[in-house]
Design an enzyme around this catalytic site. Structure first.
Site, PDB file in Angstrom:
ATOM      1  N   ASP A  35       0.857  -1.189   0.000  1.00  0.00           N
ATOM      2  CA  ASP A  35       0.000   0.000   0.000  1.00  0.00           C
ATOM      3  C   ASP A  35       0.891   1.237   0.000  1.00  0.00           C
ATOM      4  OD1 ASP A  35      -3.204   0.565   1.014  1.00  0.00           O
ATOM      5  OD2 ASP A  35      -1.769   2.231   1.088  1.00  0.00           O
ATOM      6  N   ASN A  97     -12.802  -3.260   2.331  1.00  0.00           N
ATOM      7  CA  ASN A  97     -13.747  -2.146   2.390  1.00  0.00           C
ATOM      8  C   ASN A  97     -14.620  -2.193   1.139  1.00  0.00           C
ATOM      9  OD1 ASN A  97     -12.604  -1.095   4.779  1.00  0.00           O
ATOM     10  ND2 ASN A  97     -10.979  -0.127   3.591  1.00  0.00           N
ATOM     11  N   HIS A 108     -11.860  -1.300  -7.342  1.00  0.00           N
ATOM     12  CA  HIS A 108     -11.356  -2.576  -7.872  1.00  0.00           C
ATOM     13  C   HIS A 108     -11.135  -3.436  -6.625  1.00  0.00           C
ATOM     14  CE1 HIS A 108      -8.860  -5.028 -10.829  1.00  0.00           C
ATOM     15  NE2 HIS A 108      -8.611  -5.611  -9.653  1.00  0.00           N
ATOM     16  N   HIS A 110     -10.085  -5.321  -3.577  1.00  0.00           N
ATOM     17  CA  HIS A 110      -8.785  -5.487  -2.930  1.00  0.00           C
ATOM     18  C   HIS A 110      -8.982  -5.878  -1.487  1.00  0.00           C
ATOM     19  CE1 HIS A 110      -9.986  -1.260  -2.652  1.00  0.00           C
ATOM     20  NE2 HIS A 110      -9.346  -1.187  -1.490  1.00  0.00           N
ATOM     21  N   HIS A 112      -6.993  -5.798   2.092  1.00  0.00           N
ATOM     22  CA  HIS A 112      -5.848  -5.256   2.822  1.00  0.00           C
ATOM     23  C   HIS A 112      -5.355  -6.338   3.770  1.00  0.00           C
ATOM     24  CE1 HIS A 112      -6.815  -0.822   2.167  1.00  0.00           C
ATOM     25  NE2 HIS A 112      -7.983  -1.365   1.881  1.00  0.00           N
TER      26      HIS A 112
HETATM   27  P1  5GP Z   1      -9.778   1.392   0.164  1.00  0.00           P
HETATM   28  O1  5GP Z   1     -10.130   2.606   0.993  1.00  0.00           O
HETATM   29  O2  5GP Z   1     -10.373   1.468  -1.213  1.00  0.00           O
HETATM   30  O3  5GP Z   1     -10.116   0.118   0.872  1.00  0.00           O
HETATM   31  O4  5GP Z   1      -8.209   1.373   0.055  1.00  0.00           O
HETATM   32  C1  5GP Z   1      -7.494   1.866  -1.023  1.00  0.00           C
HETATM   33  C2  5GP Z   1      -6.034   1.758  -0.654  1.00  0.00           C
HETATM   34  O5  5GP Z   1      -5.277   1.952  -1.821  1.00  0.00           O
HETATM   35  C3  5GP Z   1      -5.571   2.805   0.377  1.00  0.00           C
HETATM   36  O6  5GP Z   1      -5.040   2.142   1.511  1.00  0.00           O
HETATM   37  C4  5GP Z   1      -4.516   3.603  -0.380  1.00  0.00           C
HETATM   38  O7  5GP Z   1      -3.418   3.977   0.424  1.00  0.00           O
HETATM   39  C5  5GP Z   1      -4.117   2.650  -1.487  1.00  0.00           C
HETATM   40  N1  5GP Z   1      -3.661   3.298  -2.700  1.00  0.00           N
HETATM   41  C6  5GP Z   1      -4.268   4.332  -3.351  1.00  0.00           C
HETATM   42  N2  5GP Z   1      -3.589   4.666  -4.452  1.00  0.00           N
HETATM   43  C7  5GP Z   1      -2.525   3.818  -4.518  1.00  0.00           C
HETATM   44  C8  5GP Z   1      -1.452   3.666  -5.445  1.00  0.00           C
HETATM   45  O8  5GP Z   1      -1.337   4.376  -6.444  1.00  0.00           O
HETATM   46  N3  5GP Z   1      -0.544   2.692  -5.188  1.00  0.00           N
HETATM   47  C9  5GP Z   1      -0.644   1.887  -4.089  1.00  0.00           C
HETATM   48  N4  5GP Z   1       0.313   0.967  -3.927  1.00  0.00           N
HETATM   49  N5  5GP Z   1      -1.642   1.993  -3.207  1.00  0.00           N
HETATM   50  C10 5GP Z   1      -2.576   2.954  -3.415  1.00  0.00           C
END
Ligand code: 5GP
Length: 125
Positions: A35, A97, A108, A110, A112
């Site tokens: 991340d 999430n 997309h 994912h 964590h």
């Molecule tokens: P969400 O809130 O959708 O569950 O988590 C998205 C995650 O993607 C966040 O923890 C954020 O830090 C991570 N993220 C967003 N943009 C990028 C990116 O360009 N590269 C990487 N490696 N992680 C990203």
């Protein structure tokens, strides 16, 4: 239920290699990478390579091969990072999430994988 995948989301761009990532593990159908804004000493995202918005979309429309590959990839990364309690790891948290209330930022699928410290309460109350 129709799922509308946005092929310009940030993880789609990572899969197309339009933006870089720190890959830690990869298979035919899945990618695991660090991340960019880690919330714990170990913070890895695991995504399927196919265009799925969330777990429902994935489980209802992916092939069995993709589903098995994705789930096994998650566990493989957990083992690679030595987080699994069965092998003296200190445990981890697995989060997907989803949608508005789940506060999903990237549309997309994912998971964590968070570890390397005590993760505290599951959610704020
Ligand atoms: P969400 O809130 O959708 O569950 O988590 C998205 C995650 O993607 C966040 O923890 C954020 O830090 C991570 N993220 C967003 N943009 C990028 C990116 O360009 N590269 C990487 N490696 N992680 C990203």
């Amino acid at each position: 239920m129709e799922f509308k995948y946005d092929s310009n989301n940030i993880f789609a761009k990572i899969l197309k290699k339009e933006i870089p990532n720190e890959t830690v593990f990869e298979t035919k159908h899945s990618l695991a990478f660090k991340d960019i804004n880690p919330a714990a000493p170990i913070h890895i995202l695991v995504i399927p390579k196919g265009p799925y918005i969330n777990y429902d979309h994935f489980v209802s429309q992916a092939t069995n091969e993709e589903i098995i590959d994705f789930n096994k990839t998650i566990i493989q990364v957990i083992k690679n990072e030595k987080l699994d309690p069965e092998r003296n790891g200190n445990g981890y948290r697995l989060i997907a999430n989803t949608g508005l209330n789940g506060v999903q930022e990237v549309p997309h699928l994912h998971f964590h994988i968070l570890g390397g410290r005590n993760m505290g309460f599951m959610v704020s109350r």
